[in-house]
Design an enzyme around this catalytic site. Structure first.
Site, PDB file in Angstrom:
ATOM      1  N   ASN A  82       5.589  -6.190  -3.420  1.00  0.00           N
ATOM      2  CA  ASN A  82       5.120  -6.277  -2.024  1.00  0.00           C
ATOM      3  C   ASN A  82       5.447  -7.668  -1.521  1.00  0.00           C
ATOM      4  OD1 ASN A  82       2.842  -6.936  -4.096  1.00  0.00           O
ATOM      5  ND2 ASN A  82       2.299  -8.096  -2.269  1.00  0.00           N
ATOM      6  N   HIS A  96      -3.387  -2.424  -3.957  1.00  0.00           N
ATOM      7  CA  HIS A  96      -2.916  -2.112  -5.309  1.00  0.00           C
ATOM      8  C   HIS A  96      -2.043  -0.848  -5.274  1.00  0.00           C
ATOM      9  CE1 HIS A  96      -2.796  -2.404  -9.597  1.00  0.00           C
ATOM     10  NE2 HIS A  96      -3.519  -1.330  -9.832  1.00  0.00           N
ATOM     11  N   HIS A 152      -6.420  -9.724 -18.091  1.00  0.00           N
ATOM     12  CA  HIS A 152      -6.359 -10.669 -16.981  1.00  0.00           C
ATOM     13  C   HIS A 152      -7.664 -11.446 -16.882  1.00  0.00           C
ATOM     14  CE1 HIS A 152      -3.868  -7.133 -15.949  1.00  0.00           C
ATOM     15  NE2 HIS A 152      -3.041  -7.994 -15.384  1.00  0.00           N
ATOM     16  N   TYR A 166      -9.149 -12.201 -14.227  1.00  0.00           N
ATOM     17  CA  TYR A 166     -10.027 -11.631 -13.191  1.00  0.00           C
ATOM     18  C   TYR A 166     -10.900 -10.504 -13.705  1.00  0.00           C
ATOM     19  CZ  TYR A 166      -6.397  -7.994 -12.599  1.00  0.00           C
ATOM     20  OH  TYR A 166      -5.505  -6.989 -12.809  1.00  0.00           O
ATOM     21  N   GLU A 167     -10.580  -9.982 -14.885  1.00  0.00           N
ATOM     22  CA  GLU A 167     -11.409  -8.909 -15.437  1.00  0.00           C
ATOM     23  C   GLU A 167     -12.728  -9.462 -15.977  1.00  0.00           C
ATOM     24  OE1 GLU A 167      -9.071  -5.737 -17.694  1.00  0.00           O
ATOM     25  OE2 GLU A 167      -7.613  -7.353 -17.552  1.00  0.00           O
ATOM     26  N   MET A 210      -1.042 -12.513 -10.779  1.00  0.00           N
ATOM     27  CA  MET A 210      -2.314 -12.812 -11.459  1.00  0.00           C
ATOM     28  C   MET A 210      -2.213 -12.706 -12.981  1.00  0.00           C
ATOM     29  SD  MET A 210      -4.747 -10.565  -8.954  1.00  0.00           S
ATOM     30  CE  MET A 210      -4.393 -10.424  -7.190  1.00  0.00           C
ATOM     31  N   SER A 211      -1.026 -12.899 -13.510  1.00  0.00           N
ATOM     32  CA  SER A 211      -0.884 -12.764 -14.968  1.00  0.00           C
ATOM     33  C   SER A 211       0.194 -13.697 -15.479  1.00  0.00           C
ATOM     34  CB  SER A 211      -0.512 -11.312 -15.306  1.00  0.00           C
ATOM     35  OG  SER A 211       0.793 -11.014 -14.843  1.00  0.00           O
ATOM     36  N   ALA A 229       4.041  -7.450 -12.011  1.00  0.00           N
ATOM     37  CA  ALA A 229       4.230  -7.119 -10.596  1.00  0.00           C
ATOM     38  C   ALA A 229       3.819  -8.371  -9.837  1.00  0.00           C
ATOM     39  CB  ALA A 229       3.333  -5.956 -10.224  1.00  0.00           C
ATOM     40  N   HIS A 256      -3.854   0.423 -15.726  1.00  0.00           N
ATOM     41  CA  HIS A 256      -3.379  -0.398 -16.836  1.00  0.00           C
ATOM     42  C   HIS A 256      -3.849   0.260 -18.128  1.00  0.00           C
ATOM     43  CE1 HIS A 256      -2.727  -4.412 -14.616  1.00  0.00           C
ATOM     44  NE2 HIS A 256      -3.032  -3.533 -13.697  1.00  0.00           N
ATOM     45  N   SER A 290       1.869  -4.184 -14.565  1.00  0.00           N
ATOM     46  CA  SER A 290       1.387  -3.061 -13.734  1.00  0.00           C
ATOM     47  C   SER A 290       2.501  -2.104 -13.375  1.00  0.00           C
ATOM     48  CB  SER A 290       0.853  -3.505 -12.379  1.00  0.00           C
ATOM     49  OG  SER A 290      -0.009  -4.540 -12.470  1.00  0.00           O
TER      50      SER A 290
HETATM   51  N1  HPA Z   1      -0.503 -11.381  -5.078  1.00  0.00           N
HETATM   52  C1  HPA Z   1      -1.000 -11.525  -6.323  1.00  0.00           C
HETATM   53  N2  HPA Z   1      -0.725 -10.691  -7.315  1.00  0.00           N
HETATM   54  C2  HPA Z   1       0.103  -9.662  -7.055  1.00  0.00           C
HETATM   55  C3  HPA Z   1       0.660  -9.449  -5.787  1.00  0.00           C
HETATM   56  C4  HPA Z   1       0.338 -10.365  -4.742  1.00  0.00           C
HETATM   57  O1  HPA Z   1       0.793 -10.250  -3.585  1.00  0.00           O
HETATM   58  N3  HPA Z   1       1.425  -8.344  -5.865  1.00  0.00           N
HETATM   59  C5  HPA Z   1       1.347  -7.898  -7.151  1.00  0.00           C
HETATM   60  N4  HPA Z   1       0.547  -8.696  -7.874  1.00  0.00           N
END
Ligand code: HPA
Length: 268
Positions: A232, A244, A80, A82-83, A208-209, A110, A58, A27
């Protein structure tokens, strides 16, 4: 799955010299695209068998070209769980890379910082992962052409490469983190309780990847390196709601450092 059609399609489009190194751009890290020379771009929707990327922010294209005088194949945008894809579909490109002869893979992402010493904008080299609470990407009949039924996961991320890229991160961004990435299926960000649990389990970052890709790449014998951009702090670490937008903003802020890190790493 029909990998061969995708393999043939890519070979036809890019000619016979297939790069030995693949890069998956996470990302906000697609900026590396601008740096790739003599590139051939293949949109995912045109490649037989490739799923189509659905997340906003993306992209969905395979880029073959040169970076730091090295031939590379890059995924700008990944798939991903989750998609909504089956986990096996999310790693379809990695298996195609394996059949194309790719030997090294650099996975980027990320991630949220769980380790309390981390700050948004830090880069963390992944030295191990946690994913036992997610369905294994290798579940089902083993595909023997790639690897064994019960692959060893003692060293998914190559120790020598960790050292090399860590030194480059330190040089380019001042501080290099090294730690454990916890894979969560998403798409919700985690709860503060989940983050505390993950910290107790030894996780330094969460995302998540990457892990399904790393497992499949390792299974088929590739040398794997993974770098997380801490975009973050994970849920509950600081008094701040997750979004996001924050992920994209931080990735954007450090994109030039990220480009330098990958370019220098490829030079070595
Ligand atoms: N959690 C899960 N996936 C992420 C995060 C997070 O805090 N930041 C970027 N991708």
């Amino acid at each position: 799955m029909n990998y061969q059609e995708a393999v043939n399609f890519i070979k036809e489009k890019v000619g016979t010299t297939i790069p030995e190194t693949a890069i998956v751009l996470g990302s906000g890290l697609g900026v590396l695209k601008e740096e790739i020379q003599n590139k051939i771009i293949l949109k995912y929707e045109g490649i037989p068998g490739f799923p189509i990327s659905t997340v906003e922010g993306h992209a969905g294209e395979l880029i073959v070209g040169e970076l730091s005088n090295r031939k590379i194949i890059a995924m700008n945008g990944r798939f991903h769980y989750y998609e909504g894809y089956d986990v096996k579909q999310t790693v379809f490109p990695i298996r195609v890379f394996s059949l194309l002869g790719v030997k090294n893979i650099i996975l980027t992402n990320a991630a949220g910082g769980i380790n309390l010493n981390y700050k948004p904008g830090d880069f963390m080299v992944v030295n191990d992962h946690l994913s036992f609470f997610a369905e294994s990407v290798l579940r089902g009949k083993n595909e023997d052409e790639f690897g064994v039924r019960f692959p060893d996961m003692t060293e998914v991320y190559d120790k020598e490469e960790i050292k090399k890229i860590k030194a480059i991160i330190e040089k380019c961004s001042g501080v290099a983190r090294e730690g454990v990435y916890a894979y969560m299926k998403g798409p919700c960000f985690e709860t503060p309780a989940e983050i505390r649990a993950l910290r107790t389990l030894g996780a330094d970052a969460v995302g998540m990847s990457t892990v399904p890709e790393a497992i499949v790449a390792k299974h088929s014998g590739m040398k794997v390196v993974a770098v997380s951009c801490i975009t973050n702090m994970a849920a509950g670490v600081i008094d701040n709601k997750l979004s996001h937008e924050e992920v994209k903003e931080t990735a954007d802020r450090v994109k030039d450092q990220f480009k330098e890190i990958i370019k220098e790493y490829l030079e070595q």
